[in-house]
Design an enzyme around this catalytic site. Structure first.
Site, PDB file in Angstrom:
ATOM      1  CG  MET A 395      -1.777   1.238   1.396  1.00  0.00           C
ATOM      2  SD  MET A 395      -2.770   1.666  -0.052  1.00  0.00           S
ATOM      3  CE  MET A 395      -3.763   0.187  -0.253  1.00  0.00           C
ATOM      4  CG  MET A 423       1.062   1.009   4.781  1.00  0.00           C
ATOM      5  SD  MET A 423       1.816   2.464   5.546  1.00  0.00           S
ATOM      6  CE  MET A 423       3.481   2.351   4.884  1.00  0.00           C
ATOM      7  CG  ASP A 448      11.059   4.663   1.212  1.00  0.00           C
ATOM      8  OD1 ASP A 448       9.866   4.921   0.949  1.00  0.00           O
ATOM      9  OD2 ASP A 448      11.942   5.539   1.252  1.00  0.00           O
ATOM     10  CG  ASP A 475       8.748   8.604  -1.189  1.00  0.00           C
ATOM     11  OD1 ASP A 475       8.675   7.480  -0.645  1.00  0.00           O
ATOM     12  OD2 ASP A 475       7.942   9.514  -0.960  1.00  0.00           O
ATOM     13  N   GLY A 477       9.490   8.780   2.491  1.00  0.00           N
ATOM     14  CA  GLY A 477       8.288   9.386   3.056  1.00  0.00           C
ATOM     15  C   GLY A 477       7.068   8.505   2.871  1.00  0.00           C
TER      16      GLY A 477
END
Length: 560
Positions: A395, A423, A448, A475, A477
């Protein structure tokens, strides 16, 4: 075990009978973490043919079991100890139930005599699991052990799949019990929906000028997907699908497929639904994509599923065809004698969707900025996700880019979530998927942020030598949250974190690590990682600058 031909068999431990019951039900793998309240079951498993898969977190045991359940239709099994061993399972079981994946979780518990005391790891797990499963019960007597287990599997597997939980007090599994395994029951097969409901639906189809199929998660089961293709051969009705129905449409009918819809109401499929005068949902649940997002209320609504509709103010079917989905669709097909002539509006929507697919195929590789544009990564992934490869998707905002622009033609080739939007599912899903069919390469993908929620299972993948490639879009974030915060508040909060050397991280577990260091090396790096026979990880820096466009009317000609 001691046998007396005239008496019910006596088993030295309840755990021995439990394991015999699991074998009788055809269980091949058990995922879990042992502990004092449940370790006798793990010990008994050593004398069975069932493979124990020790995991590194209990939630991941449920995710792996869910992959087994989704791909086979038979419940995957998670086995954990009492207290936090059980509570760590809750997210995995909630996800399985929401996604329709059959899972049976076995959780240890304190001895029955201690259940009302404040003792170590005492917890009312049955009540805890009841809201997130189809079945939750404790075995309160050894004589009922096989009955409870058999019923848990039936609840998990029948109809729309989901989670089932069994609490196993320590004295039940440790002490002697009498009983014998209950033979596996054949799945209960429903017939087609009633003839009067089918006739009513056929009447709507014959009157419709702009009918549309909306395919849901049950549509992606192989036999249902085959029946949908037979229906499309007869009718040529255009279709769209939720994210979970990926692969339900084959290449032959791709020109009538408007792509997947979900999250933001701005896709070709949404436009097709808005102009429809008849919407036929197949295997759809409102949790996949809220009806308020796609149903204008102007169209007749036909619901085809294994269970009645979950009533919503924006989901009130005019008729419900409840029964075996494939059998119902074949009955409908029998009554269709001519193909649909598309309206000009529907034809324009489908043609534009086809043009955008072609544009991405031809131009996607020319996006050369670094960090990489999401469409460049999707284009490169499309090259490696052939018909023999299964893809599991975590996700994050990458999940939207993949769901919209990466296509597949095999039922359940892509495992993707939009229910709980959990996630960390991709890597454990990939491990469970590979165990179901070790002959297939499995690719999993995460951001990540999501990767580090289950990345401890890299050790599990290495231990099994699972043939898995995990792709990380990097990225630094929680970007899917960030784009929504920015839209609502014009600033972001708590979405940024620091860098990780993912190549070194992967290699620390014994996996092969790769990093894409420039745009030109993307395709070559992915091919090298795919060639690894065993676990590998590729980190790809991604530029999400165009993410806000996902919430608007994004047309690929604006980018490509």
């Amino acid at each position: 075990m001691m046998k007396n031909p005239t008496e019910t068999p006596l088993w030295q431990h309840g755990a021995d009978l439990l394991v015999a019951q699991l074998e009788t039900l055809g269980v091949n793998h058990v995922f879990g973490i042992p502990g004092a309240k449940i370790d006798k079951v793990f010990d008994s498993l050593l004398d069975s043919h069932i493979q124990i898969i020790p995991v590194r977190h209990e939630a991941n045991a449920a995710f792996m079991a869910a992959a087994v359940g989704r791909l086979t239709g038979r419940a995957g099994v998670a086995l954990v100890t009492s207290g936090p061993g059980c509570s760590n399972l809750v997210t995995g079981m909630a996800t399985a139930t929401t996604e329709g994946d059959p899972v049976v979780a076995l959780g240890g518990a304190v001895k029955r005599a201690d259940s009302s005391k404040l003792v170590h790891q005492s917890m009312d797990t049955v009540s805890m699991f009841r809201p997130v499963t189809k079945f939750s019960a404790e075995v309160t007597d050894g004589d009922a052990l096989t009955e409870v287990v058999s019923n848990a599997f039936r609840y998990a597997e029948q109809g729309r799949g989901g989670g089932a939980f069994i609490s196993l007090p320590q004295d039940i599994v440790d002490d002697p019990v009498k009983g014998q395994p209950i033979p596996a029951r054949k799945p209960v097969v429903q017939g087609a929906a009633p003839e009067d409901a089918i006739s009513e639906a056929i009447g709507y189809i014959r009157q419709a000028k702009n009918p549309v199929l909306l395919l849901g998660l049950m549509a992606s089961q192989a036999k249902n997907s085959d029946a949908i293709r037979r229906l499309l051969n007869k009718s040529h009705i255009p279709a769209t699908s939720t994210y979970q129905a990926a692969g339900a449409i084959n290449q032959e009918h791709f020109s009538r497929f408007a792509g997947r819809v979900g999250l933001f109401n701005n896709q070709a499929g949404d436009r097709l639904l808005r102009q429809a005068d008849l919407i036929i949902t197949i295997g759809y649940s409102p949790v996949e994509y809220e009806p308020a997002m796609w149903n204008s209320g102007k169209a007749k609504l036909v619901h085809i599923d294994v269970q009645p509709a979950e009533i919503d103010n924006n989901y009130l079917p005019d008729t419900e065809l409840v029964g075996d989905i494939a059998a119902t669709l074949d009955k409908l097909s029998e009554h269709i004698n001519s193909v649909l002539n598309l309206s000009d509006e529907a034809a324009a929507i489908l043609q534009d969707r086809q043009d955008q697919r072609q544009l991405l195929a031809v131009q996607g590789h020319k996006l050369s900025q670094f960090a990489l544009h999401p469409l460049r990564i999707v284009r490169a992934m499309q090259d490696i996700i052939n018909s023999d490869v299964t893809l599991t998707v975590d996700m994050g905002s990458f999940h939207i880019w993949i769901a919209r622009y990466l296509y597949s033609f095999r039922a359940r080739q892509i495992m993707i979530s939009n229910g709980q939007q959990t996630m960390g599912v991709a890597l454990p899903w990939a491990i469970g998927t590979w165990l179901v069919d070790p002959s297939r390469k499995v690719v999993s993908v995460s951001g990540d942020g999501g990767f580090l929620q289950s990345s401890m299972e890299l050790e599990t993948a290495v231990r099994l030598n699972a043939n898995i490639l995990h792709i990380i879009w990097v990225d630094q974030g929680y970007n899917m949250v960030a784009i929504q915060e920015e839209k609502k508040y014009q600033r972001v909060s708590a979405v940024n974190f620091g860098p990780v050397d993912f190549k070194l991280y992967a290699e620390a577990f014994g996996a092969k690590g790769f990093v894409v260091q420039n745009a030109e090396s993307l395709e070559h790096t992915l091919r090298c990682a795919m060639d690894v026979q065993g676990p590998s990880v590729v980190a790809i820096p991604v530029d999400y600058a165009d993410n806000p466009m996902l919430m608007g009317q994004l047309h690929l000609s604006q980018i490509l």
